[in-house]
Scaffold this motif. Structure first.
Motif, PDB file in Angstrom:
ATOM      1  N   SER A   1      35.226  20.711   2.315  1.00 52.09           N
ATOM      2  CA  SER A   1      35.100  19.648   1.442  1.00 52.09           C
ATOM      3  C   SER A   1      34.641  18.489   2.547  1.00 52.09           C
ATOM      4  O   SER A   1      35.169  18.449   3.674  1.00 52.09           O
ATOM      5  N   VAL A   2      34.163  17.592   2.100  1.00 48.06           N
ATOM      6  CA  VAL A   2      33.481  16.132   2.889  1.00 48.06           C
ATOM      7  C   VAL A   2      34.143  15.088   2.025  1.00 48.06           C
ATOM      8  O   VAL A   2      33.658  15.003   0.836  1.00 48.06           O
TER       9      VAL A   2
ATOM     10  N   PHE B   1      25.888  21.494   6.368  1.00 48.84           N
ATOM     11  CA  PHE B   1      26.674  21.167   5.189  1.00 48.84           C
ATOM     12  C   PHE B   1      26.441  19.717   4.698  1.00 48.84           C
ATOM     13  O   PHE B   1      25.576  19.215   5.157  1.00 48.84           O
ATOM     14  N   HIS B   2      27.057  19.349   3.383  1.00 44.84           N
ATOM     15  CA  HIS B   2      26.645  18.047   3.025  1.00 44.84           C
ATOM     16  C   HIS B   2      25.434  18.175   2.752  1.00 44.84           C
ATOM     17  O   HIS B   2      24.432  17.202   2.840  1.00 44.84           O
TER      18      HIS B   2
ATOM     19  N   ILE C   1      27.074  23.378   0.001  1.00 43.85           N
ATOM     20  CA  ILE C   1      26.798  22.308  -0.911  1.00 43.85           C
ATOM     21  C   ILE C   1      28.087  21.476  -1.447  1.00 43.85           C
ATOM     22  O   ILE C   1      28.745  22.077  -1.494  1.00 43.85           O
ATOM     23  N   ALA C   2      27.791  20.287  -1.259  1.00 44.93           N
ATOM     24  CA  ALA C   2      28.748  19.520  -1.383  1.00 44.93           C
ATOM     25  C   ALA C   2      28.129  18.160  -2.488  1.00 44.93           C
ATOM     26  O   ALA C   2      27.772  17.133  -2.166  1.00 44.93           O
ATOM     27  N   ASP C   3      28.200  18.682  -3.845  1.00 41.90           N
ATOM     28  CA  ASP C   3      27.712  17.666  -4.744  1.00 41.90           C
ATOM     29  C   ASP C   3      28.903  16.684  -4.998  1.00 41.90           C
ATOM     30  O   ASP C   3      30.208  16.826  -4.788  1.00 41.90           O
ATOM     31  N   HIS C   4      28.466  15.443  -5.468  1.00 42.52           N
ATOM     32  CA  HIS C   4      29.238  14.334  -5.564  1.00 42.52           C
ATOM     33  C   HIS C   4      30.533  14.730  -6.637  1.00 42.52           C
ATOM     34  O   HIS C   4      30.602  15.523  -7.544  1.00 42.52           O
ATOM     35  N   SER C   5      31.813  14.036  -6.409  1.00 48.47           N
ATOM     36  CA  SER C   5      32.877  13.895  -7.263  1.00 48.47           C
ATOM     37  C   SER C   5      32.789  13.071  -8.262  1.00 48.47           C
ATOM     38  O   SER C   5      32.047  12.186  -8.355  1.00 48.47           O
ATOM     39  N   LYS C   6      33.833  13.147  -9.435  1.00 47.90           N
ATOM     40  CA  LYS C   6      33.731  12.281 -10.794  1.00 47.90           C
ATOM     41  C   LYS C   6      33.726  10.966 -10.521  1.00 47.90           C
ATOM     42  O   LYS C   6      33.320  10.246 -11.378  1.00 47.90           O
ATOM     43  N   SER C   7      34.540  10.362  -9.446  1.00 51.98           N
ATOM     44  CA  SER C   7      34.661   8.806  -9.281  1.00 51.98           C
ATOM     45  C   SER C   7      33.058   8.260  -8.840  1.00 51.98           C
ATOM     46  O   SER C   7      33.017   6.994  -8.606  1.00 51.98           O
ATOM     47  N   SER C   8      32.135   8.919  -8.864  1.00 56.49           N
ATOM     48  CA  SER C   8      30.639   8.436  -8.386  1.00 56.49           C
ATOM     49  C   SER C   8      29.796   8.711  -9.772  1.00 56.49           C
ATOM     50  O   SER C   8      28.974   9.624  -9.534  1.00 56.49           O
ATOM     51  N   PRO C   9      30.101   7.965 -10.887  1.00 55.83           N
ATOM     52  CA  PRO C   9      29.409   8.386 -12.038  1.00 55.83           C
ATOM     53  C   PRO C   9      27.930   8.104 -11.805  1.00 55.83           C
ATOM     54  O   PRO C   9      26.936   8.635 -12.504  1.00 55.83           O
TER      55      PRO C   9
ATOM     56  N   GLY D   1      31.346  23.366  -1.594  1.00 58.14           N
ATOM     57  CA  GLY D   1      32.005  22.245  -1.426  1.00 58.14           C
ATOM     58  C   GLY D   1      32.108  21.239  -2.273  1.00 58.14           C
ATOM     59  O   GLY D   1      31.601  21.604  -3.338  1.00 58.14           O
ATOM     60  N   SER D   2      32.503  20.256  -1.902  1.00 60.96           N
ATOM     61  CA  SER D   2      32.407  18.893  -2.577  1.00 60.96           C
ATOM     62  C   SER D   2      32.453  17.719  -1.663  1.00 60.96           C
ATOM     63  O   SER D   2      33.151  17.687  -0.562  1.00 60.96           O
TER      64      SER D   2
END
Length: 586
Positions: A443-444, A348-349, A378-386, A419-420
């Motif tokens: 989610s991670v 994961f991650h 698959i855990a791509d970054h969320s929006k607060s990591s521009p 995931g995310s």
């Protein structure tokens, strides 16, 4: 000329982008080179062959100028434009980019305003308070730069586990191929899988020790020879790593291997135990201590296992030899059966080009198949990591649909979990609301900013995430970057207790710059019932190989196969993830 690869071409393009950014070039031009590097890495066709044949036309994102440069790179192995750009700076200039918290724009400003072209020059300028006065810096930034330089100096003679493993295995292969070597192995902290290494130790059994030390001193990878004797030789590699060779007899080999593997504390405790049984133990063998011994005659020793067996102990695996209860467990027969990296069935991650990864979903999936994995998270970054091109909800849900289509068409080869990597915000809230998180397989939750919170606030911040029913696991729990950035302050005891109570997994992030959670905490977490997931945090298919290192570090933390989520079958993991969080059991 060495044969060009996707990675070598992409690395040149990325360095061009870096230097253009330093020089304040048009951001569109800089971005074109970074995008070009990404295309080189991920294009479906043989892009090296296309570049050599000058047939890159029509590939979106590669314009005429970039086509010409890639053709030159692929056919000659070098690029005049890159060499001219790089030639404006000394080699020491590029060390500046290794400092935590200093990006290309700041490096460019330092070079333009203060002619800084090395870490030594930067340190001197900071100490003279010249940096604080620059636009965009200030006293606080100046102090952080000095702290980053101090950390670099502190760890100047330390090396990461992955780098040392590559060097050690290369040297060990050369030693084993030598006709006068009977047995050979590396020892020291590398064999114990410590996260950072000071130097490499090699033990060889031979009847011709002088020939072996001479051979060792003349290896092509040697930068200089420190010591050269008949039974010992110390060399230094190009990267500064010291390597020591000890040549011993075949009878002495198991004792030398055990002794130089260490740790010192383990060896002291082992020798103390031997003395209680009337034996003296050192790097050369067993001898009687005093007038009598319970071992009469002293048993023959052929390998390390015989040393422990002679003392009435189970064999202690090298990773456990830290004097942290392993001898007591070996005496009582309670040593764990440690995990092996071949036990891992998935991971994961992992990231794709949807955020800051270097390969597409398809490429990551195919690499997982090639490695023999059965499932991939698959855990791509969320929006607060521009800075990592983090996904907003619409892009995330689009990726979820893409993953569903993969599973419908190719799920028999590899199942992908959607995931995310969700940012834990400063106040402990999450970057996605529960409605979005509920649509994911897992989610991670990770911290990516505001590292300076005090221990109480940071611990509470992470506990808030653990208490959310949709958070499956916590990523890189201390945020440390080995040899570059210290861990932020947390209370491990409280977080381990919370993970056990809420059923939250703690990952062992096995990217070798992290190895986080630290191995020193895993034995306690395991005993509390906390589940581990060994995750490479892979941003490129090659980084799935970190799983091997992750298993080694997990072994160091006393982890068994049953303690790790991703040793379990696809069916077991699917059942686990679809069970309410607090009811999950492996």
């Amino acid at each position: 000329m060495s044969e060009p690869t996707r990675e070598s071409l992409a690395a040149v393009l990325e360095e061009i982008a870096l230097l253009l950014e330093v020089e304040g070039a048009n951001p569109f031009k800089t971005r074109a080179y970074r995008n070009g590097a990404e295309i080189v890495r991920t294009h479906d066709e043989d892009i090296i062959a296309l570049a050599k044949a000058d047939k890159l036309g029509g590939i979106k994102g590669i314009g005429d100028a970039l086509q010409q440069k890639l053709h030159e790179l692929a056919t000659t192995g070098k690029l005049e434009f890159h060499q001219n750009l790089r030639g404006n700076y000394p080699d020491s200039f590029f060390d500046l980019f290794e400092l935590e918290g200093i990006g290309p724009k700041k490096v460019g400003a330092l070079h333009k305003e203060l002619a800084i072209d090395s870490i030594d020059a930067l340190k001197k300028a900071c100490e003279e308070n010249k940096v604080a006065g620059l636009s965009g810096f200030g006293k606080k930034t100046e102090q952080k730069i000095l702290e980053a330089i101090s950390r670099r100096e502190q760890f100047a003679d330390r090396f990461r586990l992955d780098d040392c493993t590559i060097a050690a295995e290369q040297i060990l292969d050369l030693l084993k191929a030598h006709p006068d070597v009977l047995r050979a192995q590396y020892a020291g902290s590398l064999r114990r899988s410590k996260e950072t290494i000071g130097d490499l130790d090699f033990i060889v059994a031979t009847s011709k020790p002088a020939e072996l030390t001479d051979f060792f001193s003349k290896l092509e990878i040697v930068r200089d020879v420190i010591v050269h004797g008949d039974t010992k030789c110390s060399i230094r590699l190009e990267n500064g790593l010291q390597c020591d060779l000890r040549a011993v007899s075949n009878d002495q080999f198991p004792f030398a291997l055990q002794y130089f593997t260490g740790s010192k504390e383990h060896n002291v405790a082992l020798r103390s135990l031997a003395l209680k049984q009337g034996l003296s133990l050192n790097e050369y063998g067993f001898t009687a201590a005093g007038k009598s011994t319970q071992h009469d005659p002293i048993p023959s020793v052929h390998d390390e296992r015989d040393i422990y067996r002679t003392l009435g102990l189970e064999f202690v695996e090298p990773e456990l030899r830290e004097n942290r209860g392993e001898l007591e467990a070996a005496d009582s027969g309670e040593l764990p059966e440690l995990i092996h990296w071949e036990n891992l069935r998935g991971t994961f991650h992992n990231h794709t080009t949807a955020s800051d990864g270097k390969a597409t979903l398809e490429d990551m999936a195919q690499a997982a198949i090639d490695l023999g994995l059965r499932y991939l998270g698959i855990a791509d970054h969320s929006k607060s990591s521009p800075q990592a091109n983090g996904l907003h909800a619409d892009r995330l849900l689009k990726q979820v649909e893409e993953i569903k289509k993969w599973n419908q068409s190719r799920g028999d080869e590899l199942h992908i979990f959607a995931g995310s990597e969700v940012d834990i915000l400063k106040d402990g809230s999450l970057d996605f609301d529960d409605e979005i998180l509920a649509q994911l397989d897992y989610s991670v939750a990770s911290v990516h900013n505001a590292f300076s919170l005090d221990e109480k606030a940071m611990t509470k911040r992470i506990i808030n995430a653990m208490e959310n029913e949709h958070i499956t696991m916590i990523g890189h729990i201390t945020g440390r970057i080995l040899l570059r950035r210290d861990a932020y302050a947390i209370n491990h005891d409280k977080l381990i207790d919370c993970a056990a109570k809420t059923g939250t997994i703690i990952e062992l992030n096995c990217n070798p710059k992290r190895f986080d959670m630290d191995w020193r905490w895993w034995h306690k977490a395991r005993d509390k019932g906390v589940i581990c997931s060994i995750n490479p945090d892979a941003h490129h298919p090659n980084q799935f190989q970190y799983l091997r290192l992750g298993a080694q570090v997990a072994r160091k933390g006393w982890l068994r196969r049953q303690d790790v989520l991703n040793t379990h079958s696809l069916e077991e993991v699917q059942t686990f993830l679809t069970t309410p969080k607090k009811e999950r059991k492996l």
